[in-house]
Enzyme design. Structure first.
Site, PDB file in Angstrom:
ATOM      1  N   GLU A  73       0.855  -2.993  11.468  1.00 41.44           N
ATOM      2  CA  GLU A  73       0.983  -3.146   9.747  1.00 41.44           C
ATOM      3  C   GLU A  73       1.829  -2.436   8.900  1.00 41.44           C
ATOM      4  O   GLU A  73       1.977  -2.460   7.875  1.00 41.44           O
ATOM      5  CB  GLU A  73      -0.625  -3.013   9.498  1.00 41.44           C
ATOM      6  N   GLU A  74       2.244  -1.322   9.716  1.00 44.95           N
ATOM      7  CA  GLU A  74       3.197  -0.104   9.037  1.00 44.95           C
ATOM      8  C   GLU A  74       4.665  -0.340   8.976  1.00 44.95           C
ATOM      9  O   GLU A  74       5.234   0.413   8.578  1.00 44.95           O
ATOM     10  CB  GLU A  74       2.688   1.220   9.318  1.00 44.95           C
ATOM     11  N   ASP A  87      -3.031  -2.522  13.491  1.00 44.47           N
ATOM     12  CA  ASP A  87      -3.099  -1.765  12.309  1.00 44.47           C
ATOM     13  C   ASP A  87      -3.341  -0.331  13.058  1.00 44.47           C
ATOM     14  O   ASP A  87      -4.389   0.103  13.453  1.00 44.47           O
ATOM     15  CB  ASP A  87      -4.278  -2.104  11.410  1.00 44.47           C
ATOM     16  N   LEU A  96      -3.646   2.976  11.922  1.00 44.78           N
ATOM     17  CA  LEU A  96      -4.841   3.546  11.145  1.00 44.78           C
ATOM     18  C   LEU A  96      -5.275   2.884  10.106  1.00 44.78           C
ATOM     19  O   LEU A  96      -4.868   2.740   9.177  1.00 44.78           O
ATOM     20  CB  LEU A  96      -4.099   4.808  10.804  1.00 44.78           C
ATOM     21  N   ASP A  97      -6.500   2.244  10.178  1.00 43.95           N
ATOM     22  CA  ASP A  97      -7.218   1.625   9.195  1.00 43.95           C
ATOM     23  C   ASP A  97      -8.358   2.472   8.547  1.00 43.95           C
ATOM     24  O   ASP A  97      -8.849   3.026   9.332  1.00 43.95           O
ATOM     25  CB  ASP A  97      -8.239   0.245   9.952  1.00 43.95           C
ATOM     26  N   GLU A 127      -5.956  -7.103  11.395  1.00 42.66           N
ATOM     27  CA  GLU A 127      -7.397  -6.829  11.290  1.00 42.66           C
ATOM     28  C   GLU A 127      -8.336  -7.884  11.369  1.00 42.66           C
ATOM     29  O   GLU A 127      -9.049  -7.737  12.471  1.00 42.66           O
ATOM     30  CB  GLU A 127      -7.605  -6.217   9.716  1.00 42.66           C
ATOM     31  N   ASP A 155      -0.529   7.676   8.276  1.00 42.41           N
ATOM     32  CA  ASP A 155      -0.191   6.292   8.620  1.00 42.41           C
ATOM     33  C   ASP A 155       1.129   6.097   9.406  1.00 42.41           C
ATOM     34  O   ASP A 155       0.992   5.363  10.544  1.00 42.41           O
ATOM     35  CB  ASP A 155      -0.236   5.386   7.510  1.00 42.41           C
ATOM     36  N   ASP A 161       0.710  -1.291   0.036  1.00 39.32           N
ATOM     37  CA  ASP A 161      -0.030   0.082   0.052  1.00 39.32           C
ATOM     38  C   ASP A 161       0.880   1.242   0.039  1.00 39.32           C
ATOM     39  O   ASP A 161       1.801   1.171   0.614  1.00 39.32           O
ATOM     40  CB  ASP A 161      -0.750   0.153   1.177  1.00 39.32           C
TER      41      ASP A 161
HETATM   42  P1  AFP Z   1      -7.107   1.618   3.855  1.00 32.25           P
HETATM   43  O1  AFP Z   1      -6.573   1.446   5.235  1.00 32.25           O
HETATM   44  O2  AFP Z   1      -6.176   1.378   2.816  1.00 32.25           O
HETATM   45  O3  AFP Z   1      -8.291   2.706   3.583  1.00 32.25           O
HETATM   46  O4  AFP Z   1      -8.008   0.242   3.437  1.00 32.25           O
HETATM   47  C1  AFP Z   1      -9.040   0.016   4.602  1.00 32.25           C
HETATM   48  C2  AFP Z   1      -9.395  -1.576   4.293  1.00 32.25           C
HETATM   49  O5  AFP Z   1      -8.175  -2.294   4.658  1.00 32.25           O
HETATM   50  C3  AFP Z   1     -10.560  -1.720   5.383  1.00 32.25           C
HETATM   51  O6  AFP Z   1     -10.772  -0.852   6.306  1.00 32.25           O
HETATM   52  C4  AFP Z   1     -11.897  -1.688   4.520  1.00 32.25           C
HETATM   53  O7  AFP Z   1     -12.860  -2.701   4.882  1.00 32.25           O
HETATM   54  C5  AFP Z   1     -11.363  -2.379   3.092  1.00 32.25           C
HETATM   55  O8  AFP Z   1     -10.030  -1.833   3.175  1.00 32.25           O
HETATM   56  C6  AFP Z   1     -12.069  -1.448   2.160  1.00 32.25           C
HETATM   57  O9  AFP Z   1     -11.521  -1.994   0.902  1.00 32.25           O
HETATM   58  P2  AFP Z   1     -12.152  -1.751  -0.471  1.00 32.25           P
HETATM   59  O10 AFP Z   1     -11.763  -0.341  -0.701  1.00 32.25           O
HETATM   60  O11 AFP Z   1     -11.609  -2.409  -1.544  1.00 32.25           O
HETATM   61  O12 AFP Z   1     -13.774  -1.811  -0.454  1.00 32.25           O
END
Ligand code: AFP
Length: 317
Positions: free
Chosen positions: A82-83, A101, A103-104, A263, A60, A54
């Site tokens: 995760e980072e 994680d 910051l998710d 996660e 993050d 990513d």
């Molecule tokens: P980010 O941390 O890159 O925004 O990803 C968030 C995630 O890991 C999780 O929180 C969501 O459920 C999922 O991605 C959303 O994935 P899509 O963008 O493919 O729907």
């Protein structure tokens, strides 16, 4: 409302696990109040990528630094973020290994959408070769209109909220923890939910079971609640008392994109402790999967028990 300290006292939670959980909550509260709220999103992307490939945002990295800083002050032998490409050593002989994680949802935070942090706590000094069923605690923080949190220490799942405005200026240092309140000490999911959070929706184009399931939910009058942030999307299921979140894989990527260690395992622990179910697309219990490497991913279906079981029946039919 009862404080989190009252809950810990009533459940006889060990003092060192209490100390670790409050440190994690302060990492979340400090990040929320001191960094996130004032962040300049024009200055958005860092020039690095994390192990999962990513693009890493400076936010993050900022979140990671806050959590790592506070964890280093604790009895933590291993810090797996995760980072970070690989887990980092903490205090030699420390009692806990912490996977998180920080910051998710960082791809939606610039739109001011709710995001969160996810944490799994293990006893010992390793996370590789472990199963989610070995976690002694799991936490999820939602940075939204308020700072809410979900915690389990294996005695059910609680929902709570951070209330700094109730913090009198002259409060004694050890009473600072009394800003964390318990809004529901026994989150319970109904066996059938009314909400669905369909992640990886693009998979419905190639996975016929998915398209069929979506049509059935729509015909049944279920309500779509999906933001792209796993933490608020599952937090919604906890607060509403039922529903299903899924992030399936496809033939090309059968293990989807969500990380097992950072996660899925913590959320599986929180959901099972709330009476729900958390499995992979093959029907395997998430908490029974061995972590082979830090950034391992898995498909995941979690939430109200009957909703989860019905989907697996469709996939297999
Ligand atoms: P980010 O941390 O890159 O925004 O990803 C968030 C995630 O890991 C999780 O929180 C969501 O459920 C999922 O991605 C959303 O994935 P899509 O963008 O493919 O729907």
């Amino acid at each position: 409302m009862k404080t989190l300290q009252n809950y810990f006292d009533a459940k006889n939670v060990s003092p060192d696990l209490q100390k670790l959980i409050f440190s994690l909550l302060w990492a979340g509260a400090n990040f929320y109040e001191l960094t996130l709220f004032h962040y300049d999103f024009q200055n958005f992307y860092a020039d690095t990528t994390n192990k999962s490939g990513d693009r890493q945002l400076k936010i993050d990295v900022a979140a990671n630094d806050v959590f790592v800083g506070l964890l280093k002050e604790n009895d933590v032998s291993l810090i797996a973020s995760e980072e970070l490409a690989e887990p980092m050593k903490g205090k030699s002989g420390g009692k806990y290994a912490v996977a998180f994680d920080p910051l998710d949802g960082s791809s939606i935070v610039d739109a001011d959408m709710s995001v969160g942090s996810i944490v799994g706590v293990y006893e010992g000094d390793s996370v590789i070769g472990r199963k989610g069923s070995e976690q002694v605690a799991a936490l999820a923080f939602v940075y939204g209109p308020q700072f809410t949190f979900f915690i389990t220490v294996g005695q059910g799942t609680l929902a709570g909220v951070y209330r700094p405005e109730n913090y009198p200026d002259d409060i004694a240092e050890e009473k600072r923890h009394d800003q964390f309140y318990v809004s529901n000490e026994n989150v319970t999911l109904t066996e059938d939910g009314k909400y669905f959070a369909p992640g990886n929706l693009r998979a419905a184009a190639s996975e016929s079971w998915y398209m069929k399931t979506l049509q059935e939910w729509i015909k049944a009058g279920s309500t779509l609640r999906y933001s792209g942030g796993m933490v608020p999307d599952i937090g919604h299921i906890f607060i509403k008392g039922g529903g299903i979140f899924l992030y399936p894989g496809t033939a090309q990527k059968p293990d989807g994109k969500l990380r097992l260690l950072y996660e899925c395992a913590p959320f599986a622990f929180l959901v099972e402790q709330a009476g729900g179910k958390a499995i992979t697309q093959k029907g395997d219990r998430i908490l029974d999967i061995t972590v082979e490497f830090p950034h391992q991913t898995t498909s995941i279906f979690l939430g109200s028990k009957n909703d989860v079981e019905k989907i697996i029946g469709k996939i297999k039919s």
